[in-house]
Every structure is written in structure tokens, then in C-alpha cells.
Design a protein around this motif. Structure first.
Motif, PDB file in Angstrom:
ATOM      1  N   SER A 284       0.838  -1.261  -0.079  1.00 35.44           N
ATOM      2  CA  SER A 284      -0.050  -0.030  -0.173  1.00 35.44           C
ATOM      3  C   SER A 284       0.991   1.306  -0.120  1.00 35.44           C
ATOM      4  CB  SER A 284      -0.747  -0.246   1.227  1.00 35.44           C
ATOM      5  OG  SER A 284      -1.933   1.122   1.219  1.00 35.44           O
ATOM      6  N   GLU A 285       1.888   1.209   0.810  1.00 37.66           N
ATOM      7  CA  GLU A 285       2.735   2.482   0.695  1.00 37.66           C
ATOM      8  C   GLU A 285       3.491   2.697  -0.652  1.00 37.66           C
ATOM      9  OE1 GLU A 285       4.143   2.250   5.492  1.00 37.66           O
ATOM     10  OE2 GLU A 285       4.853   0.818   3.986  1.00 37.66           O
ATOM     11  N   SER A 286       4.136   1.664  -1.185  1.00 37.23           N
ATOM     12  CA  SER A 286       4.501   1.484  -2.575  1.00 37.23           C
ATOM     13  C   SER A 286       3.558   2.276  -3.467  1.00 37.23           C
ATOM     14  CB  SER A 286       4.729   0.251  -2.825  1.00 37.23           C
ATOM     15  OG  SER A 286       5.879  -0.390  -2.382  1.00 37.23           O
ATOM     16  N   ALA A 287       2.370   1.803  -3.428  1.00 39.86           N
ATOM     17  CA  ALA A 287       1.434   2.594  -4.241  1.00 39.86           C
ATOM     18  C   ALA A 287       1.169   3.894  -4.090  1.00 39.86           C
ATOM     19  CB  ALA A 287       0.193   1.854  -4.167  1.00 39.86           C
ATOM     20  N   ARG A 288       1.168   4.239  -2.684  1.00 40.87           N
ATOM     21  CA  ARG A 288       1.067   5.887  -2.373  1.00 40.87           C
ATOM     22  C   ARG A 288       2.297   6.672  -2.613  1.00 40.87           C
ATOM     23  NH1 ARG A 288      -3.348   5.677   1.815  1.00 40.87           N
ATOM     24  NH2 ARG A 288      -4.130   4.093   1.696  1.00 40.87           N
ATOM     25  N   LEU A 289       3.290   5.937  -2.970  1.00 43.84           N
ATOM     26  CA  LEU A 289       4.646   6.586  -3.139  1.00 43.84           C
ATOM     27  C   LEU A 289       4.636   6.937  -4.623  1.00 43.84           C
ATOM     28  CD1 LEU A 289       7.291   5.256  -0.847  1.00 43.84           C
ATOM     29  CD2 LEU A 289       6.499   7.628  -0.896  1.00 43.84           C
ATOM     30  N   GLY A 290       3.536   6.232  -5.376  1.00 37.78           N
ATOM     31  CA  GLY A 290       3.461   6.540  -6.864  1.00 37.78           C
ATOM     32  C   GLY A 290       4.114   5.561  -7.894  1.00 37.78           C
ATOM     33  N   ALA A 291       4.190   4.278  -7.327  1.00 33.68           N
ATOM     34  CA  ALA A 291       4.679   3.280  -7.963  1.00 33.68           C
ATOM     35  C   ALA A 291       3.177   2.845  -8.929  1.00 33.68           C
ATOM     36  CB  ALA A 291       4.821   1.969  -7.267  1.00 33.68           C
ATOM     37  N   GLU A 292       3.675   2.721 -10.176  1.00 36.18           N
ATOM     38  CA  GLU A 292       2.738   2.377 -11.183  1.00 36.18           C
ATOM     39  C   GLU A 292       2.142   1.071 -11.054  1.00 36.18           C
ATOM     40  OE1 GLU A 292       4.497   3.314 -15.021  1.00 36.18           O
ATOM     41  OE2 GLU A 292       5.191   5.212 -14.549  1.00 36.18           O
ATOM     42  N   ASP A 293       2.864   0.178 -10.615  1.00 36.55           N
ATOM     43  CA  ASP A 293       2.255  -1.228 -10.583  1.00 36.55           C
ATOM     44  C   ASP A 293       2.768  -1.917  -9.379  1.00 36.55           C
ATOM     45  OD1 ASP A 293       0.670  -2.958 -11.756  1.00 36.55           O
ATOM     46  OD2 ASP A 293       2.100  -3.364 -13.498  1.00 36.55           O
ATOM     47  N   VAL A 294       2.067  -2.473  -8.547  1.00 31.79           N
ATOM     48  CA  VAL A 294       2.419  -3.193  -7.298  1.00 31.79           C
ATOM     49  C   VAL A 294       1.658  -4.436  -7.256  1.00 31.79           C
ATOM     50  CG1 VAL A 294       2.547  -2.950  -4.762  1.00 31.79           C
ATOM     51  CG2 VAL A 294       2.528  -0.920  -6.109  1.00 31.79           C
ATOM     52  N   ILE A 295       2.487  -5.432  -6.924  1.00 30.19           N
ATOM     53  CA  ILE A 295       2.013  -6.948  -7.127  1.00 30.19           C
ATOM     54  C   ILE A 295       2.542  -7.629  -5.822  1.00 30.19           C
ATOM     55  CG2 ILE A 295       2.176  -9.057  -8.141  1.00 30.19           C
ATOM     56  CD1 ILE A 295       2.620  -7.855 -10.835  1.00 30.19           C
ATOM     57  N   LEU A 296       1.373  -7.832  -5.154  1.00 30.91           N
ATOM     58  CA  LEU A 296       1.749  -9.078  -3.868  1.00 30.91           C
ATOM     59  C   LEU A 296       1.666 -10.383  -4.192  1.00 30.91           C
ATOM     60  CD1 LEU A 296      -0.819  -7.472  -1.219  1.00 30.91           C
ATOM     61  CD2 LEU A 296       1.456  -8.341  -0.706  1.00 30.91           C
ATOM     62  N   ALA A 297       2.877 -10.864  -3.921  1.00 30.08           N
ATOM     63  CA  ALA A 297       3.279 -12.299  -4.468  1.00 30.08           C
ATOM     64  C   ALA A 297       3.417 -13.198  -3.069  1.00 30.08           C
ATOM     65  CB  ALA A 297       4.533 -12.295  -5.123  1.00 30.08           C
ATOM     66  N   TYR A 298       2.179 -14.359  -3.058  1.00 29.84           N
ATOM     67  CA  TYR A 298       2.382 -15.251  -2.022  1.00 29.84           C
ATOM     68  C   TYR A 298       2.328 -16.467  -2.742  1.00 29.84           C
ATOM     69  CZ  TYR A 298       0.633 -17.133   2.253  1.00 29.84           C
ATOM     70  OH  TYR A 298       0.913 -17.725   3.634  1.00 29.84           O
ATOM     71  N   ARG A 299       3.221 -17.618  -1.911  1.00 28.43           N
ATOM     72  CA  ARG A 299       3.407 -19.005  -2.078  1.00 28.43           C
ATOM     73  C   ARG A 299       2.064 -19.871  -1.955  1.00 28.43           C
ATOM     74  NH1 ARG A 299       5.136 -21.957   2.562  1.00 28.43           N
ATOM     75  NH2 ARG A 299       5.062 -20.549   4.253  1.00 28.43           N
ATOM     76  N   ARG A 300       0.928 -19.226  -1.149  1.00 29.58           N
ATOM     77  CA  ARG A 300      -0.303 -19.914  -1.071  1.00 29.58           C
ATOM     78  C   ARG A 300      -1.375 -19.337  -1.725  1.00 29.58           C
ATOM     79  NH1 ARG A 300       0.022 -23.952   3.108  1.00 29.58           N
ATOM     80  NH2 ARG A 300       2.011 -23.906   4.399  1.00 29.58           N
ATOM     81  N   GLY A 301      -2.716 -19.701  -1.484  1.00 29.65           N
ATOM     82  CA  GLY A 301      -3.763 -19.083  -2.024  1.00 29.65           C
ATOM     83  C   GLY A 301      -4.103 -17.796  -1.052  1.00 29.65           C
ATOM     84  N   LYS A 302      -4.745 -16.992  -1.714  1.00 24.14           N
ATOM     85  CA  LYS A 302      -5.442 -15.772  -1.027  1.00 24.14           C
ATOM     86  C   LYS A 302      -6.061 -15.832   0.238  1.00 24.14           C
ATOM     87  CE  LYS A 302      -9.162 -13.530  -2.713  1.00 24.14           C
ATOM     88  NZ  LYS A 302     -10.182 -13.392  -1.699  1.00 24.14           N
ATOM     89  N   ASP A 303      -6.845 -17.062   0.289  1.00 24.94           N
ATOM     90  CA  ASP A 303      -7.482 -17.507   1.685  1.00 24.94           C
ATOM     91  C   ASP A 303      -6.545 -17.697   2.741  1.00 24.94           C
ATOM     92  OD1 ASP A 303      -9.745 -16.406   0.573  1.00 24.94           O
ATOM     93  OD2 ASP A 303     -10.497 -18.597  -0.108  1.00 24.94           O
ATOM     94  N   ASP A 304      -5.174 -18.308   2.321  1.00 20.43           N
ATOM     95  CA  ASP A 304      -4.204 -18.758   3.512  1.00 20.43           C
ATOM     96  C   ASP A 304      -3.097 -17.747   4.045  1.00 20.43           C
ATOM     97  OD1 ASP A 304      -5.119 -21.270   2.993  1.00 20.43           O
ATOM     98  OD2 ASP A 304      -3.900 -21.478   1.103  1.00 20.43           O
ATOM     99  N   MET A 305      -3.686 -16.337   3.360  1.00 24.32           N
ATOM    100  CA  MET A 305      -2.558 -15.187   3.909  1.00 24.32           C
ATOM    101  C   MET A 305      -2.878 -14.813   5.258  1.00 24.32           C
ATOM    102  SD  MET A 305      -2.525 -12.424   0.943  1.00 24.32           S
ATOM    103  CE  MET A 305      -4.214 -11.850   0.951  1.00 24.32           C
ATOM    104  N   GLY A 306      -1.791 -14.759   6.066  1.00 22.78           N
ATOM    105  CA  GLY A 306      -1.857 -14.184   7.307  1.00 22.78           C
ATOM    106  C   GLY A 306      -2.413 -13.014   7.737  1.00 22.78           C
ATOM    107  N   ALA A 307      -2.511 -11.989   6.518  1.00 26.36           N
ATOM    108  CA  ALA A 307      -3.013 -10.645   6.909  1.00 26.36           C
ATOM    109  C   ALA A 307      -4.317 -10.741   7.167  1.00 26.36           C
ATOM    110  CB  ALA A 307      -2.723  -9.802   5.526  1.00 26.36           C
ATOM    111  N   TYR A 308      -4.725  -9.697   8.007  1.00 27.58           N
ATOM    112  CA  TYR A 308      -6.192  -9.407   8.156  1.00 27.58           C
ATOM    113  C   TYR A 308      -6.812  -8.981   6.882  1.00 27.58           C
ATOM    114  CZ  TYR A 308      -4.929  -8.949  13.170  1.00 27.58           C
ATOM    115  OH  TYR A 308      -4.163  -9.081  14.113  1.00 27.58           O
ATOM    116  N   GLU A 309      -8.256  -9.524   6.507  1.00 25.30           N
ATOM    117  CA  GLU A 309      -8.803  -9.131   5.432  1.00 25.30           C
ATOM    118  C   GLU A 309      -8.996  -7.778   5.034  1.00 25.30           C
ATOM    119  OE1 GLU A 309     -13.120 -10.429   3.332  1.00 25.30           O
ATOM    120  OE2 GLU A 309     -12.613 -11.551   5.065  1.00 25.30           O
ATOM    121  N   PHE A 310      -9.042  -6.969   6.203  1.00 28.02           N
ATOM    122  CA  PHE A 310      -9.253  -5.411   5.741  1.00 28.02           C
ATOM    123  C   PHE A 310      -8.282  -4.707   5.280  1.00 28.02           C
ATOM    124  CE2 PHE A 310      -7.935  -5.497  10.262  1.00 28.02           C
ATOM    125  CZ  PHE A 310      -7.128  -4.209  10.486  1.00 28.02           C
ATOM    126  N   GLU A 311      -6.932  -5.503   5.938  1.00 23.73           N
ATOM    127  CA  GLU A 311      -5.469  -5.114   5.207  1.00 23.73           C
ATOM    128  C   GLU A 311      -5.460  -5.335   3.729  1.00 23.73           C
ATOM    129  OE1 GLU A 311      -3.712  -2.956   6.979  1.00 23.73           O
ATOM    130  OE2 GLU A 311      -3.477  -3.323   9.034  1.00 23.73           O
TER     131      GLU A 311
END
Length: 442
Positions: A284-311
Motif C-alpha cells: 500500500s505504501e509503494s502505491a501511495r509513493l507513486g509506483a505504477e504497478d504493485v504486485i503482492l506475491a504469495y506462495r499460497r492461496g489468497k485465503d491462506d494469507m496471514g494478513a487481516y482481510e481489511f488490510e
């Protein structure tokens, strides 16, 4: 097309990083506090790691007793203002609000908490004072949430307290590691000054404790030692090409961002490796700093992420894209990052398995590793008799937070392996009482 233009001034930086939980005015606070049902068995209290009497402080705000509300908050949590802004209230107190059961927006508890505490901080209304001196001295290593919270409680109990902090500012990751759209440095440091002015503990900045002679001097000069050292740098991935320019750790990236604001440079295309809350912040910070493209890459599926859903929702709202079931194999480039070689994965019986022949390169010019923080095991090995568990966390009594070396106590990330500011603040108060019990019996 990027959602944000790169900020070129402090004003533009603050616009890009506008506060997620802006300060309430008096009218907003009055209206929001009037919505509270003052539940008898308040589930919001049970959901708060520090057990703040939430209905009580909301009622106090509603009746115009803002100072009383701040006292109710601070008596339970010395990081009352910071936690109102940086706590994941969506899954703690606000997540437990009974309004959720009726599909009604929960009470904005975090913003009400910050409303009350900001008023006393800014008006210098002191709520506490040190206890009667008891002749005992305690030293604290680390001026983060755990160290500061422990210091406040110990001073209230009459102990003389010195804190040694390696960095030039207090508050640990609250200053150095929290996204700027959650809280500003000015707010954090104002609360730290407010606490120190009341309790009178001493802090020595730029004073790392890092050798056995350093520790021996403390062991001889103080009755007890509290370890509030948190965690170390971002874990290495041990991948080929990891040393390339523009491949950085998330913790280090966020710390630099908090320090340099709009002067920090971000890549045009950024890949963030990881699926936890820190990964979401870095993306999110990279995007707010003006990066044109930001990709979150994770080795498992979306539902397996440790992050809170709201994050994750917050990251997506600023244009971050997800790339799931991929594991990094190599950081490619010639001296400088040019991309990440991934291999596709599948989760079989809970285990991540690479799919042969599925490698591909995703071009980028910056990689941020949000792969967790290293434990400070080399430093902890300097303390005789201090036991660590298999994951490098300090072993301590669950009720007193006394370690296996009886002179040492701990709490926060060094103990729990990495949790929220509110957990560190809650545990540290208990540890301070554990120190009091230990020294009172001697």
C-alpha cells in the motif's frame, strides 16, 4: 495508471498518506458515543488485550468528561492514543461490537479512544505520578511499546527506571514500523513525551546494549532487567540475486519511509513478497509513493494469507494486485533488480509444493521482502541461563513473564514472536508486576 502521483513535497506526502482514522471533532465524538448501547457483558472489553472498560470511557465522552475517559483508557493501556489508531480494531473491539450482529456499523471505538487521549496529551493534563520511591532500580533494554509500558508501571510502583535504546527515538515499531497512514511520528512522539513527563523514567538514546560486558554492568547495577528488544531485521530469503540493488526488507523500507517521507524513491513496478500485514503495508505504501504497478506475491492461496482481510482490502483499494500460488526462486537482474523468477505452487495436504516446469519471470525494478523478522538470538545467547524455544522466542513464565534467568523479565515481540502494539503494552504491565512480586519477596 498509478492511483497516486509520486509526492514531491511534505504536503503531497501527507495527502497521499492521509490518516485512515482521522481525528474526530467534538460533534462527531458526541454523536458516535451516543450510539453505544453500554452492554452489560460488553464483548468489546473481552476483545481488548488490555481490557479497557470501553463502555465506561464512551459514556464519559458522551457526558463531556473527556479527561475521565482518557484516565479510564490510560489506566488500562499506556499506549492509549497510539493503540486507538494502530490497533486492528476491526478484528478486536470493533469486531466484537454487538452492532455487527445486526448488520449495523460498529461503534468507532478506536477513533473515540484517540479523541479522548489526544485531548489530554495536547493540553498536558497529567493523570499519573510516580509512586513512593522504594529504593530499587530496574533497567529496561529497548524503548518500544513493551519497554515504555513496563517503565510506566514500574515507576507507578516506586521503582527507579533507566531505559537503554539503540535508536535515536522511542516507541520501537510504532515510530519506525507502522504505516504513516495509520499514525504520524508527531502523534507517537507526543504521547511518549506525555508519558515520560508524568512518570519520570530516564531514557538513554543511541545506547545499544550488545556485548556481555554491557550486560554484566547492568546485572551488577540493577535489581532486575527487562528485555523489550523486539525483533531484528527482515529474514533473508537465501535466494540467488537477493543482494541486488533495490531488493529490500519490508521493515527497513517502512523505517526509511517513516524517516524520509517524500524523499524516498520507489520503483515503477514493485513486487512485494509475503502475505502478512507487513506485506500489505509495504504494498500500500509503494502505491501511495507513486509506483505504477504493485504486485503482492504469495506462495499460497489468497485465503491462506496471514494478513487481516481489511488490510488486504486496503491494499487493493489503492491498486495493488495479488499474485497467488507462486514461490520466488531467484531475484534476476544485472547488479540491479530486473524481475523475480517464480515457480507456481499447489497446496497438498497443507504443504506447499512446487509444480515442475512452471517457472516464469515477472519483470520489476524493485523487490520488497515482507518475510518476517529475525529473532535476536545472537544477543540473547549472551545472557547466561536464558532459554529460548525452537523458534528463537524467549521462554518465560506465563503469569509473571520472568525468564529462566530470574533477574531477567520480558514481553512483546521477543516473547510472542511478533504481535500487535496492544499485546506488547498489555504483557509489559503484567511483567512489571512480576518484577515487583519478585523483588518484594527478596
Amino acid at each position: 495508471m498509478a492511483e497516486y502521483l509520486p509526492p514531491t513535497s511534505e504536503q503531497e506526502f501527507h495527502a497521499n498518506f492521509a490518516q485512515l482514522k482521522p481525528r474526530m471533532n467534538n460533534t462527531e465524538a458526541l454523536y458516535e458515543s451516543s450510539r453505544c448501547l453500554f452492554c452489560f457483558d460488553a464483548p468489546c472489553i473481552k476483545a481488548c488485550p488490555t481490557g479497557i472498560d470501553i463502555p465506561q470511557f464512551i459514556r464519559q465522552i458522551n457526558t463531556g468528561n473527556v479527561t475521565g475517559a482518557a484516565r479510564t483508557i490510560y489506566e488500562a493501556n499506556y499506549f492509549g492514543n497510539a493503540c486507538g489508531k494502530v490497533c486492528p480494531t476491526e478484528v478486536l473491539c470493533e469486531g466484537a461490537c454487538v452492532y455487527n450482529l445486526q448488520d449495523v456499523k460498529p461503534i468507532e471505538i478506536g477513533r473515540l479512544q484517540s479523541f479522548a487521549t489526544r485531548q489530554v496529551v495536547e493540553s498536558h493534563k497529567y493523570l499519573f505520578e510516580p509512586g513512593q520511591p522504594n529504593g530499587r532500580k530496574v533497567v529496561i533494554i529497548g524503548a518500544g511499546p513493551a519497554g515504555i509500558s513496563c517503565a510506566c508501571e514500574l515507576r507507578a510502583l516506586g521503582y527507579e527506571v533507566d531505559i537503554f535504546e539503540a535508536k535515536s527515538q522511542p516507541s520501537g515499531l510504532t515510530v519506525h514500523g507502522v504505516a504513516p497512514y495509520k499514525i504520524t511520528n508527531e502523534e507517537v512522539l507526543a504521547e511518549m513525551d506525555y508519558l515520560q513527563a508524568q512518570f519520570g523514567y530516564r531514557v538513554q538514546y543511541n545506547s545499544p546494549i550488545c556485548s556481555r560486558p554491557d550486560l554484566l554492568a547492568l546485572e551488577e547495577a540493577y535489581d532486575a532487567i527487562f528485555l523489550g528488544i523486539g525483533l531484528g531485521k527482515t529474514n533473508a530469503l537465501l535466494l540467488p540475486g537477493e543482494e541486488r540493488e533495490n531488493c529490500v526488507g519490508a521493515v527497513e523500507f517502512i523505517e526509511q519511509l517513516r524517516r524520509e517521507h517524500h524523499q524516498i524513491l520507489v520503483g515503477r513496478k514493485v513486487i512485494v513478497l509475503g502475505g502478512g500485514n507487513t506485506a500489505m503495508d509495504a504494498a500500500s505504501e509503494s502505491a501511495r509513493l507513486g509506483a505504477e504497478d504493485v504486485i503482492l506475491a504469495y506462495r499460497r492461496g489468497k485465503d491462506d494469507m496471514g494478513a487481516y482481510e481489511f488490510e488486504y482490502d486496503l491494499a487493493k483499494s489503492v491498486g495493488v494486485k495479488g499474485l497467488f500460488n507462486v514461490a520466488p526462486v531467484e531475484i534476476v537482474g544485472n547488479g540491479r533488480v530486473a524481475g523475480v523468477r517464480f515457480i507456481r505452487t499447489a497446496t497438498v495436504d497443507g504443504q506447499v509444493q512446487a509444480l515442475p516446469g512452471s517457472e516464469f519471470v515477472e519483470p520489476c525494478d524493485m523487490v520488497i521482502k515482507a518475510t518476517g523478522q529475525a529473532k535476536q538470538t545472537s544477543f540473547l545467547s549472551l545472557i547466561p541461563g536464558l532459554q529460548l524455544d525452537g523458534k528463537g522466542r524467549i521462554v518465560a513464565d506465563a503469569h509473571t513473564y520472568q525468564t529462566t534467568n530470574p533477574q531477567y523479565f520480558t514481553s512483546g515481540d521477543a516473547l510472542n514472536g511478533g504481535a500487535e502494539v496492544v499485546n506488547a503494552a498489555a504483557e509489559a504491565k503484567v511483567a512489571a508486576r512480576g518484577i515487583h512480586h519478585y523483588l518484594s519477596a527478596r
